[in-house]
Design an enzyme around this catalytic site. Structure first.
Site, short mmCIF file in Angstrom:
data_model
loop_
_atom_site.label_atom_id
_atom_site.label_comp_id
_atom_site.label_asym_id
_atom_site.label_seq_id
_atom_site.Cartn_x
_atom_site.Cartn_y
_atom_site.Cartn_z
CG ASN A 14 -2.20 -0.82 0.93
OD1 ASN A 14 -3.04 -0.42 0.13
ND2 ASN A 14 -2.30 -1.99 1.56
NE ARG A 61 -0.37 -2.61 23.49
CZ ARG A 61 -0.14 -3.33 22.40
NH1 ARG A 61 0.43 -2.79 21.35
NH2 ARG A 61 -0.50 -4.59 22.34
NE ARG A 87 3.52 -2.42 18.41
CZ ARG A 87 3.74 -3.27 19.40
NH1 ARG A 87 3.85 -4.56 19.15
NH2 ARG A 87 3.83 -2.86 20.64
CG LEU A 89 -1.46 3.07 17.04
CD1 LEU A 89 -2.03 3.93 15.92
CD2 LEU A 89 0.06 3.14 17.04
CG HIS A 105 -9.43 -3.07 8.92
ND1 HIS A 105 -8.49 -3.74 9.68
CD2 HIS A 105 -10.56 -3.82 8.95
CE1 HIS A 105 -9.03 -4.85 10.16
NE2 HIS A 105 -10.28 -4.92 9.74
C1 GAR Z 1 -3.16 -4.70 3.93
O1 GAR Z 1 -4.08 -5.65 3.44
C2 GAR Z 1 -3.84 -3.78 4.94
O2 GAR Z 1 -5.17 -3.50 4.60
C3 GAR Z 1 -3.75 -4.61 6.20
O3 GAR Z 1 -2.47 -5.17 6.15
C4 GAR Z 1 -2.09 -5.37 4.79
C5 GAR Z 1 -0.73 -4.75 4.58
O4 GAR Z 1 -0.25 -5.03 3.31
N1 GAR Z 1 -3.95 -3.79 7.38
C6 GAR Z 1 -4.54 -4.22 8.49
O5 GAR Z 1 -4.94 -5.37 8.63
C7 GAR Z 1 -4.70 -3.18 9.59
N2 GAR Z 1 -5.58 -3.63 10.61
P1 GAR Z 1 0.93 -4.14 2.68
O6 GAR Z 1 2.06 -4.16 3.71
O7 GAR Z 1 1.32 -4.88 1.43
O8 GAR Z 1 0.39 -2.78 2.43
#
Ligand code: GAR
Length: 213
Positions: A14, A61, A87, A89, A105
């Site tokens: 992302n 934390r 993480r 927060l 998410h």
């Molecule tokens: C993504 O699918 C993102 O939506 C998810 O982790 C992945 C990271 O992928 N995030 C969560 O689950 C947050 N709660 P990436 O490192 O390739 O972007």
């Protein structure tokens, strides 16, 4: 030009989609809580400043979040982008970036906050899954929703195939939301995500049509 710091924990796809979107923004740094996060290599290769604040080096934390905030603040970003930053927060950290920290998410929130979203969507028999981008508040994977994208859940899907379909939408949705923020159109007001100039009939959602039989 608005400045951005991106936080990652892993592969950083992302983050990459945001960097490669060619936004009118200054991507000041990519910070990871894991030294082995694959996305760090990509960022370094692109000449973006990187830093690691390893959560395992802190006793709690609070202290980790203080160190992380210090690293973020060195870059004085207008926007903090959580891109697969895994993480929980502390309230103090969240409050510090109120209205200028967003998260992605991989579910249609408020359904399936937390982990294993795709497995849980399949097990629940959902016909539609997707992704949400939201402002970060004290609630885990909560906070005012900015935009969503939906994809169909197909009969033969497993976690891997569904995750891939959702991820393709993540890579379209997240750069769009960052673009809105850095162009000054998007703000958090009275607990809601407000997009200036939004048409009354405009939908802040993408959806993939389900094939007709
Ligand atoms: C993504 O699918 C993102 O939506 C998810 O982790 C992945 C990271 O992928 N995030 C969560 O689950 C947050 N709660 P990436 O490192 O390739 O972007």
């Amino acid at each position: 030009m608005k400045s951005v710091v991106i936080l990652i924990s892993g592969r950083g796809s992302n983050m990459r989609s945001i960097v490669e979107a060619g936004l009118d923004a200054d991507i000041r740094a990519v910070i990871s809580n894991r030294p082995d996060a694959g996305g760090l290599i990509y960022a370094r290769d692109r000449g973006i400043a990187t830093a690691v604040v390893d959560h395992r080096e802190f006793p709690d934390r609070e202290r980790f979040d203080r160190a992380l905030a210090a690293e973020i603040d060195r870059h004085a970003p207008d926007l903090v982008v959580l891109a697969g930053f895994m993480r929980i927060l502390t309230p103090g950290f969240v409050a510090r970036y109120d209205g200028r920290m967003i998260n992605i998410h991989p579910s249609l929130l408020p359904a399936f906050a937390g982990l294993d979203t795709h497995r849980r969507a399949i097990e629940s028999g959902c016909r539609i899954a997707g992704v949400t981008v939201h402002f970060v508040t004290g609630e885990l994977d909560g906070g005012p929703i900015i935009a969503q994208a939906a994809v169909p859940v197909l009969a033969d899907d497993d976690e891997t195939t569904l995750a891939a379909r959702v991820l393709a939408q993540e890579h379209l949705l997240y750069p769009q939301v960052v673009r809105w923020f850095v162009s000054g159109r998007l703000a958090l007001r009275d607990g809601r995500a407000v997009l200036a100039g939004e048409r009354a009939d405009g939908a802040r959602a993408l959806s993939v049509p389900v094939a007709d039989e």
